[in-house]
Design a protein around this motif. Structure first.
Motif, PDB file in Angstrom:
ATOM      1  N   ASP A  82     -16.055 142.750  39.887  1.00 25.37           N
ATOM      2  CA  ASP A  82     -16.850 143.736  40.624  1.00 25.37           C
ATOM      3  C   ASP A  82     -17.903 143.020  41.472  1.00 25.37           C
ATOM      4  O   ASP A  82     -18.103 141.801  41.355  1.00 25.37           O
ATOM      5  CB  ASP A  82     -17.496 144.756  39.682  1.00 25.37           C
ATOM      6  N   ALA A  83     -18.578 143.784  42.338  1.00 26.08           N
ATOM      7  CA  ALA A  83     -19.455 143.189  43.356  1.00 26.08           C
ATOM      8  C   ALA A  83     -20.563 142.325  42.742  1.00 26.08           C
ATOM      9  O   ALA A  83     -20.836 141.220  43.225  1.00 26.08           O
ATOM     10  CB  ALA A  83     -20.064 144.294  44.219  1.00 26.08           C
ATOM     11  N   LYS A  84     -21.190 142.815  41.664  1.00 23.50           N
ATOM     12  CA  LYS A  84     -22.298 142.065  41.054  1.00 23.50           C
ATOM     13  C   LYS A  84     -21.793 140.758  40.452  1.00 23.50           C
ATOM     14  O   LYS A  84     -22.399 139.695  40.615  1.00 23.50           O
ATOM     15  CB  LYS A  84     -22.971 142.925  39.977  1.00 23.50           C
ATOM     16  N   LEU A  85     -20.661 140.835  39.752  1.00 20.50           N
ATOM     17  CA  LEU A  85     -20.092 139.630  39.141  1.00 20.50           C
ATOM     18  C   LEU A  85     -19.635 138.628  40.195  1.00 20.50           C
ATOM     19  O   LEU A  85     -19.741 137.417  39.994  1.00 20.50           O
ATOM     20  CB  LEU A  85     -18.907 140.000  38.245  1.00 20.50           C
ATOM     21  N   ARG A  86     -19.132 139.137  41.310  1.00 21.19           N
ATOM     22  CA  ARG A  86     -18.695 138.232  42.383  1.00 21.19           C
ATOM     23  C   ARG A  86     -19.860 137.377  42.862  1.00 21.19           C
ATOM     24  O   ARG A  86     -19.722 136.174  43.071  1.00 21.19           O
ATOM     25  CB  ARG A  86     -18.137 139.039  43.568  1.00 21.19           C
ATOM     26  N   VAL A  87     -21.025 138.018  43.039  1.00 21.48           N
ATOM     27  CA  VAL A  87     -22.209 137.283  43.507  1.00 21.48           C
ATOM     28  C   VAL A  87     -22.615 136.235  42.470  1.00 21.48           C
ATOM     29  O   VAL A  87     -22.914 135.085  42.804  1.00 21.48           O
ATOM     30  CB  VAL A  87     -23.369 138.257  43.792  1.00 21.48           C
ATOM     31  N   GLU A  88     -22.604 136.628  41.178  1.00 21.16           N
ATOM     32  CA  GLU A  88     -22.999 135.702  40.117  1.00 21.16           C
ATOM     33  C   GLU A  88     -22.034 134.522  40.019  1.00 21.16           C
ATOM     34  O   GLU A  88     -22.446 133.365  39.915  1.00 21.16           O
ATOM     35  CB  GLU A  88     -23.055 136.441  38.774  1.00 21.16           C
ATOM     36  N   MET A  89     -20.725 134.822  40.056  1.00 22.12           N
ATOM     37  CA  MET A  89     -19.727 133.765  39.926  1.00 22.12           C
ATOM     38  C   MET A  89     -19.718 132.846  41.150  1.00 22.12           C
ATOM     39  O   MET A  89     -19.479 131.648  41.039  1.00 22.12           O
ATOM     40  CB  MET A  89     -18.339 134.369  39.720  1.00 22.12           C
ATOM     41  N   ARG A  90     -19.991 133.430  42.319  1.00 21.36           N
ATOM     42  CA  ARG A  90     -20.076 132.611  43.530  1.00 21.36           C
ATOM     43  C   ARG A  90     -21.176 131.562  43.373  1.00 21.36           C
ATOM     44  O   ARG A  90     -20.988 130.389  43.708  1.00 21.36           O
ATOM     45  CB  ARG A  90     -20.365 133.530  44.719  1.00 21.36           C
ATOM     46  N   ALA A  91     -22.318 131.989  42.839  1.00 20.61           N
ATOM     47  CA  ALA A  91     -23.429 131.053  42.627  1.00 20.61           C
ATOM     48  C   ALA A  91     -23.044 129.994  41.592  1.00 20.61           C
ATOM     49  O   ALA A  91     -23.372 128.812  41.751  1.00 20.61           O
ATOM     50  CB  ALA A  91     -24.669 131.813  42.167  1.00 20.61           C
ATOM     51  N   GLU A  92     -22.315 130.407  40.538  1.00 20.11           N
ATOM     52  CA  GLU A  92     -21.913 129.457  39.503  1.00 20.11           C
ATOM     53  C   GLU A  92     -20.956 128.409  40.069  1.00 20.11           C
ATOM     54  O   GLU A  92     -21.046 127.219  39.742  1.00 20.11           O
ATOM     55  CB  GLU A  92     -21.256 130.188  38.329  1.00 20.11           C
ATOM     56  N   ILE A  93     -20.010 128.846  40.914  1.00 11.83           N
ATOM     57  CA  ILE A  93     -19.053 127.904  41.499  1.00 11.83           C
ATOM     58  C   ILE A  93     -19.784 126.906  42.394  1.00 11.83           C
ATOM     59  O   ILE A  93     -19.489 125.706  42.392  1.00 11.83           O
ATOM     60  CB  ILE A  93     -17.959 128.667  42.272  1.00 11.83           C
ATOM     61  N   LYS A  94     -20.762 127.397  43.147  1.00 17.65           N
ATOM     62  CA  LYS A  94     -21.517 126.500  44.034  1.00 17.65           C
ATOM     63  C   LYS A  94     -22.319 125.479  43.212  1.00 17.65           C
ATOM     64  O   LYS A  94     -22.336 124.285  43.534  1.00 17.65           O
ATOM     65  CB  LYS A  94     -22.453 127.318  44.924  1.00 17.65           C
ATOM     66  N   LEU A  95     -22.980 125.942  42.143  1.00 17.88           N
ATOM     67  CA  LEU A  95     -23.744 125.031  41.286  1.00 17.88           C
ATOM     68  C   LEU A  95     -22.827 124.022  40.611  1.00 17.88           C
ATOM     69  O   LEU A  95     -23.172 122.840  40.479  1.00 17.88           O
ATOM     70  CB  LEU A  95     -24.523 125.832  40.230  1.00 17.88           C
ATOM     71  N   LEU A  96     -21.662 124.497  40.190  1.00 20.76           N
ATOM     72  CA  LEU A  96     -20.688 123.623  39.539  1.00 20.76           C
ATOM     73  C   LEU A  96     -20.258 122.504  40.489  1.00 20.76           C
ATOM     74  O   LEU A  96     -20.192 121.330  40.111  1.00 20.76           O
ATOM     75  CB  LEU A  96     -19.470 124.455  39.125  1.00 20.76           C
ATOM     76  N   HIS A  97     -20.008 122.855  41.733  1.00 16.04           N
ATOM     77  CA  HIS A  97     -19.607 121.833  42.707  1.00 16.04           C
ATOM     78  C   HIS A  97     -20.736 120.859  42.984  1.00 16.04           C
ATOM     79  O   HIS A  97     -20.512 119.655  43.136  1.00 16.04           O
ATOM     80  CB  HIS A  97     -19.154 122.495  44.016  1.00 16.04           C
ATOM     81  N   GLN A  98     -21.967 121.356  43.022  1.00 13.43           N
ATOM     82  CA  GLN A  98     -23.108 120.470  43.248  1.00 13.43           C
ATOM     83  C   GLN A  98     -23.263 119.460  42.112  1.00 13.43           C
ATOM     84  O   GLN A  98     -23.671 118.316  42.335  1.00 13.43           O
ATOM     85  CB  GLN A  98     -24.389 121.291  43.405  1.00 13.43           C
ATOM     86  N   ARG A  99     -22.891 119.898  40.881  1.00 16.02           N
ATOM     87  CA  ARG A  99     -23.007 118.992  39.731  1.00 16.02           C
ATOM     88  C   ARG A  99     -21.860 117.985  39.674  1.00 16.02           C
ATOM     89  O   ARG A  99     -22.071 116.818  39.373  1.00 16.02           O
ATOM     90  CB  ARG A  99     -23.056 119.798  38.426  1.00 16.02           C
TER      91      ARG A  99
END
Length: 356
Positions: free
Chosen positions: A168-185
């Motif tokens: 859903d829309a809220k989870l998409r935003v949260e997971m998008r941020a997690e994927i970006k942080l994961l790539h940064q790490r």
């Protein structure tokens, strides 16, 4: 030759010698880059990802991962890890077993497997869920487990196939941020397929915008947003979409329905000696309400909270504008619009290619 982390060279895919799915794709990205393949359904982005993954073979062209030509290598020999839209978890295994399964198949010793599971679980905040089965998890948690299974591999290349489409829309935003942080790490080279231009703009170091089996533009998010190479890219990237006004050249000027539209010097130089029909593009946020300028009438107002979208009917055609906060006006009000010529985009109406 110095090879990037991923090199795609003149890759074509044809079915029955008549249906051309991919029409000569050339993409090269450096180690640690996050590449987005974005475009509408049927543009060929998932087919291209399948070829990078080894699930499909090009009709012609080559694919290199690092120094290796993997064009005809099976998936298991490519040192990649893939995260699917459907999670693809084993329902009879708990989270820890799902994360460790690929390592177990490769006969990694048990102490090393357990250490990897703990490391990955900590990174993805799954430590308290390791004993649960997938059926006891939310959609976002299941997608994190799928990502954890990929991370446990420590591959040369991460492949994501529309991983957030089922959320859903809220989870998409949260997971998008997690994927970006994961790539940064991890800084693992990543290829991510999506049809969502917001995901493309927020996640990618570079973006390949695809249409009908062709890369329309390959560049940074800033390049693609500020200097779209084609009308399609201009309309596809950005929300609300860029305003497109049918216009024509009159000398070094651009005219729409008898109204001269502002252009900048580089555009006027590019128009010298040319002729014909043009498309004049303006992003909604680059048009302001003013005391004077192009007159029009408010025909639609759409408040979203932090900003408002409004449509103004003008002699040049309807224009959508984006203004901050609440718009203190009503449908039917007479208004004036003004913009800086530096923000105008010009496209040839016949070729749809950018002018200047």
């Amino acid at each position: 030759m110095n090879m990037g982390a991923l090199s795609i060279r003149q890759v074509r895919k044809t079915f029955n010698n008549t249906v051309h799915i991919l029409k000569g794709i050339d993409i090269e990205i450096d180690p640690g880059e996050f590449l987005i393949l974005v475009g509408p359904s049927g543009c060929g982005k998932s087919t291209l990802l399948s070829m990078i993954a080894g699930l499909d073979t090009p009709t012609s062209g080559s694919i290199h991962i690092g120094e290796r030509d993997v064009t005809h290598l099976p998936s298991k020999d490519r040192d990649i890890a893939m995260v699917f839209q459907s999670y693809a978890l084993y329902p009879n295994m708990n989270v820890a077993q799902n994360i460790a399964f690929g390592l177990e198949i490769r006969k990694v010793p048990k102490p090393q497997r357990e250490e990897t599971v703990q490391r990955v679980a900590k990174m993805l905040q799954l430590g308290h869920l390791l004993d649960r089965k997938p059926g006891q998890l939310s959609g976002g948690q299941r997608q994190r487990v799928a990502m954890g299974r990929a991370l446990a591999r420590d591959p040369k290349l991460f492949l994501f196939d529309e991983p957030l489409s089922n959320l859903d829309a809220k989870l998409r935003v949260e997971m998008r941020a997690e994927i970006k942080l994961l790539h940064q790490r991890t800084r693992t080279t990543t290829v991510y397929v999506t049809h969502d231009q917001v995901e493309a703009m927020t996640l990618g170091d570079r973006i390949a915008v695809m249409k009908d089996g062709v890369v329309q533009q390959f560049g940074t998010p800033e390049d693609i947003y500020e200097r779209p190479a084609t009308r399609f890219v201009a309309e596809f990237i950005g929300s609300p979409a860029m305003n497109m006004v049918q216009a024509r050249q009159a000398g070094s000027s651009v005219v729409a329905h008898g109204i001269e539209l502002a252009t900048h010097e580089a555009q006027r130089e590019a128009l010298a000696g040319a002729g014909g029909e043009l498309i004049y593009g303006l992003r909604p946020e680059n048009i302001a309400l003013a005391d004077s300028g192009l007159p029009g009438t408010l025909s639609l107002i759409e408040p979203t909270g932090p900003e408002t979208y409004a449509t103004v009917d003008t002699a040049a055609g309807p224009l959508t504008i984006r203004v901050p906060g609440n718009l203190r006006a009503h449908v039917g009000d007479a208004v004036h619009l003004r913009w800086d010529a530096a923000h105008a985009h010009l496209f040839d109406a016949a070729t749809e290619l950018r002018v200047a």
